[in-house]
Design a protein around this motif. Structure first.
Motif, PDB file in Angstrom:
ATOM      1  N   TYR A  32       0.402   7.073   6.370  1.00 14.79           N
ATOM      2  CA  TYR A  32       0.031   6.720   4.999  1.00 14.79           C
ATOM      3  C   TYR A  32      -0.837   7.808   4.370  1.00 14.79           C
ATOM      4  O   TYR A  32      -0.698   8.131   3.184  1.00 14.79           O
ATOM      5  CB  TYR A  32      -0.706   5.382   4.971  1.00 14.79           C
ATOM      6  CG  TYR A  32       0.216   4.185   5.023  1.00 14.79           C
ATOM      7  CD1 TYR A  32       1.033   3.873   3.952  1.00 14.79           C
ATOM      8  CD2 TYR A  32       0.265   3.378   6.155  1.00 14.79           C
ATOM      9  CE1 TYR A  32       1.884   2.770   4.001  1.00 14.79           C
ATOM     10  CE2 TYR A  32       1.111   2.277   6.218  1.00 14.79           C
ATOM     11  CZ  TYR A  32       1.923   1.984   5.126  1.00 14.79           C
ATOM     12  OH  TYR A  32       2.774   0.896   5.186  1.00 14.79           O
ATOM     13  N   SER A  36       0.528  10.092   1.163  1.00 14.78           N
ATOM     14  CA  SER A  36      -0.247   9.943  -0.072  1.00 14.78           C
ATOM     15  C   SER A  36      -0.829  11.276  -0.529  1.00 14.78           C
ATOM     16  O   SER A  36      -0.752  11.628  -1.714  1.00 14.78           O
ATOM     17  CB  SER A  36      -1.367   8.925   0.132  1.00 14.78           C
ATOM     18  OG  SER A  36      -0.854   7.673   0.526  1.00 14.78           O
ATOM     19  N   MET A  84       3.969  -5.478  -8.437  1.00 17.78           N
ATOM     20  CA  MET A  84       5.207  -4.937  -7.877  1.00 17.78           C
ATOM     21  C   MET A  84       5.919  -5.913  -6.947  1.00 17.78           C
ATOM     22  O   MET A  84       7.107  -5.761  -6.679  1.00 17.78           O
ATOM     23  CB  MET A  84       4.901  -3.625  -7.143  1.00 17.78           C
ATOM     24  CG  MET A  84       4.324  -2.547  -8.044  1.00 17.78           C
ATOM     25  SD  MET A  84       3.778  -1.053  -7.155  1.00 17.78           S
ATOM     26  CE  MET A  84       5.356  -0.461  -6.529  1.00 17.78           C
ATOM     27  N   LEU A  88       7.353  -4.692  -2.087  1.00 18.72           N
ATOM     28  CA  LEU A  88       7.015  -3.292  -2.349  1.00 18.72           C
ATOM     29  C   LEU A  88       5.560  -3.008  -1.996  1.00 18.72           C
ATOM     30  O   LEU A  88       4.919  -2.155  -2.627  1.00 18.72           O
ATOM     31  CB  LEU A  88       7.287  -2.949  -3.822  1.00 18.72           C
ATOM     32  CG  LEU A  88       8.736  -3.059  -4.282  1.00 18.72           C
ATOM     33  CD1 LEU A  88       8.845  -2.771  -5.770  1.00 18.72           C
ATOM     34  CD2 LEU A  88       9.630  -2.101  -3.487  1.00 18.72           C
ATOM     35  N   LYS A  89       5.059  -3.674  -0.981  1.00 22.96           N
ATOM     36  CA  LYS A  89       3.667  -3.458  -0.586  1.00 22.96           C
ATOM     37  C   LYS A  89       3.398  -2.029  -0.113  1.00 22.96           C
ATOM     38  O   LYS A  89       2.365  -1.457  -0.478  1.00 22.96           O
ATOM     39  CB  LYS A  89       3.274  -4.471   0.498  1.00 22.96           C
ATOM     40  CG  LYS A  89       3.143  -5.894  -0.026  1.00 22.96           C
ATOM     41  CD  LYS A  89       2.516  -6.810   1.006  1.00 22.96           C
ATOM     42  CE  LYS A  89       3.424  -7.001   2.215  1.00 22.96           C
ATOM     43  NZ  LYS A  89       2.853  -7.995   3.170  1.00 22.96           N
ATOM     44  N   PRO A  90       4.271  -1.414   0.689  1.00 21.08           N
ATOM     45  CA  PRO A  90       3.999  -0.019   1.076  1.00 21.08           C
ATOM     46  C   PRO A  90       3.928   0.923  -0.126  1.00 21.08           C
ATOM     47  O   PRO A  90       3.066   1.807  -0.180  1.00 21.08           O
ATOM     48  CB  PRO A  90       5.183   0.322   1.987  1.00 21.08           C
ATOM     49  CG  PRO A  90       5.663  -0.984   2.498  1.00 21.08           C
ATOM     50  CD  PRO A  90       5.463  -1.940   1.387  1.00 21.08           C
ATOM     51  N   GLU A  91       4.827   0.720  -1.090  1.00 21.33           N
ATOM     52  CA  GLU A  91       4.812   1.571  -2.278  1.00 21.33           C
ATOM     53  C   GLU A  91       3.525   1.358  -3.074  1.00 21.33           C
ATOM     54  O   GLU A  91       2.935   2.324  -3.585  1.00 21.33           O
ATOM     55  CB  GLU A  91       6.027   1.277  -3.156  1.00 21.33           C
ATOM     56  CG  GLU A  91       7.351   1.734  -2.584  1.00 21.33           C
ATOM     57  CD  GLU A  91       7.934   0.775  -1.553  1.00 21.33           C
ATOM     58  OE1 GLU A  91       7.257  -0.228  -1.225  1.00 21.33           O
ATOM     59  OE2 GLU A  91       9.055   1.029  -1.081  1.00 21.33           O
ATOM     60  N   ALA A  92       3.089   0.102  -3.175  1.00 26.06           N
ATOM     61  CA  ALA A  92       1.840  -0.186  -3.891  1.00 26.06           C
ATOM     62  C   ALA A  92       0.655   0.480  -3.204  1.00 26.06           C
ATOM     63  O   ALA A  92      -0.241   1.026  -3.876  1.00 26.06           O
ATOM     64  CB  ALA A  92       1.629  -1.697  -3.971  1.00 26.06           C
ATOM     65  N   VAL A  94       0.729   3.220  -1.288  1.00 27.54           N
ATOM     66  CA  VAL A  94       0.816   4.677  -1.461  1.00 27.54           C
ATOM     67  C   VAL A  94       0.349   5.077  -2.859  1.00 27.54           C
ATOM     68  O   VAL A  94      -0.371   6.068  -3.024  1.00 27.54           O
ATOM     69  CB  VAL A  94       2.256   5.166  -1.189  1.00 27.54           C
ATOM     70  CG1 VAL A  94       2.420   6.616  -1.631  1.00 27.54           C
ATOM     71  CG2 VAL A  94       2.591   5.024   0.290  1.00 27.54           C
ATOM     72  N   ILE A  95       0.750   4.318  -3.881  1.00 24.46           N
ATOM     73  CA  ILE A  95       0.312   4.624  -5.248  1.00 24.46           C
ATOM     74  C   ILE A  95      -1.218   4.561  -5.336  1.00 24.46           C
ATOM     75  O   ILE A  95      -1.857   5.421  -5.962  1.00 24.46           O
ATOM     76  CB  ILE A  95       0.959   3.654  -6.254  1.00 24.46           C
ATOM     77  CG1 ILE A  95       2.465   3.906  -6.331  1.00 24.46           C
ATOM     78  CG2 ILE A  95       0.329   3.815  -7.637  1.00 24.46           C
ATOM     79  CD1 ILE A  95       3.207   2.890  -7.184  1.00 24.46           C
TER      80      ILE A  95
END
Length: 249
Positions: A32, A36, A84, A88-92, A94-95
């Motif tokens: 992560y 990131s 989201m 989409l927890k991983p994408e959230a 990373v953002i």
């Protein structure tokens, strides 16, 4: 003291029970962090180089960086997950970590250029170098140490903050801290904190070595020569006056 002994005993035992193993958790933490910081670097470094090279947009960059630093990471993570969706927890996550990393990377990129002696750049232009050549042959090499310093700061911030990813079930070293609290397993909580701190210290040491290694050879030689001259001057000032010198004069 017993709690710390128990924490180290838990780490060395490798018995994580229903949690991910420590090596897997470390890999998750590093994954992560790396993703990131890489995404943030793709966004922030070119923007910082443009600001440092042209001198335009510095005020905007400072304002954006200040606003990004003021955003609470945990609150932003929860907000993005709600917006989201749980799929989409991983994408959230990373953002969230990208937003956290951008200020340090942006500052490292443009301050690296601003710290360069303008006479060096003017000399390059007087030799007929194009703006592109000045960028890649002068500004980027000389500004690299401060850029690596920005990457170092961003990495340390992110690797510590990735701990909160466990709150939404994404693993990492934070799972030991978050899951150990309701179980009242202080050895697991302290052990997880020790692992996070140790990982951050190791990364900090590696980036410190890298930051020293990327200093341009000419700058290093000039600094060494300047230091030698300063030491010689100090020795001359401290040299004892020969006995009888005043009388002879």
């Amino acid at each position: 003291m017993n709690l710390f002994i128990d924490a180290f005993a838990w780490i060395l035992s490798g018995d994580t029970g229903s949690f991910d193993s420590i090596p897997v958790a470390i890999l998750q933490q590093l994954l992560y962090t790396a993703v990131s910081v890489l995404i943030a670097a793709i966004i922030a470094i070119p923007a910082g180089w443009y600001i440092g090279h042209t001198g335009k947009g510095r005020e905007i960059a400072v304002a954006v960086s200040g606003a990004a630093r003021a955003i609470p990471s945990f609150g932003l993570l929860i907000l993005l997950v709600l917006l989201m969706g749980v799929l989409l927890k991983p994408e959230a996550a990373v953002i969230t970590f990208v937003i956290l990393a951008i200020p340090s990377l942006l500052a490292g990129a443009y301050t690296g250029f601003e710290a360069i002696d303008k006479r060096v750049i003017d000399a390059g232009r007087s030799m007929g170098m194009t703006e592109w050549q000045i960028l890649w042959r002068i500004e980027v090499p000389l500004g690299l140490p401060l850029l690596v310093g920005g990457i170092r700061a961003a990495t340390l911030q992110v690797v510590a903050t990735v701990t909160i990813a466990a709150y939404i079930g994404l693993g990492g070293l934070g799972q030991y801290i978050i899951a150990g609290l309701p179980l009242r397993r202080l050895d697991i909580v302290i052990g997880g904190a020790i692992l996070v701190a140790a990982l951050a210290l190791i990364l900090d040491g590696l980036f410190a070595l890298l930051q020293h290694a990327v200093v341009a050879r000419g700058v290093r030689v000039a600094a060494s020569a300047s230091g030698s001259e300063a030491r010689s001057s100090t020795r001359r000032r401290r040299a004892p006056v020969p006995v009888g010198a005043d009388a002879g004069s």
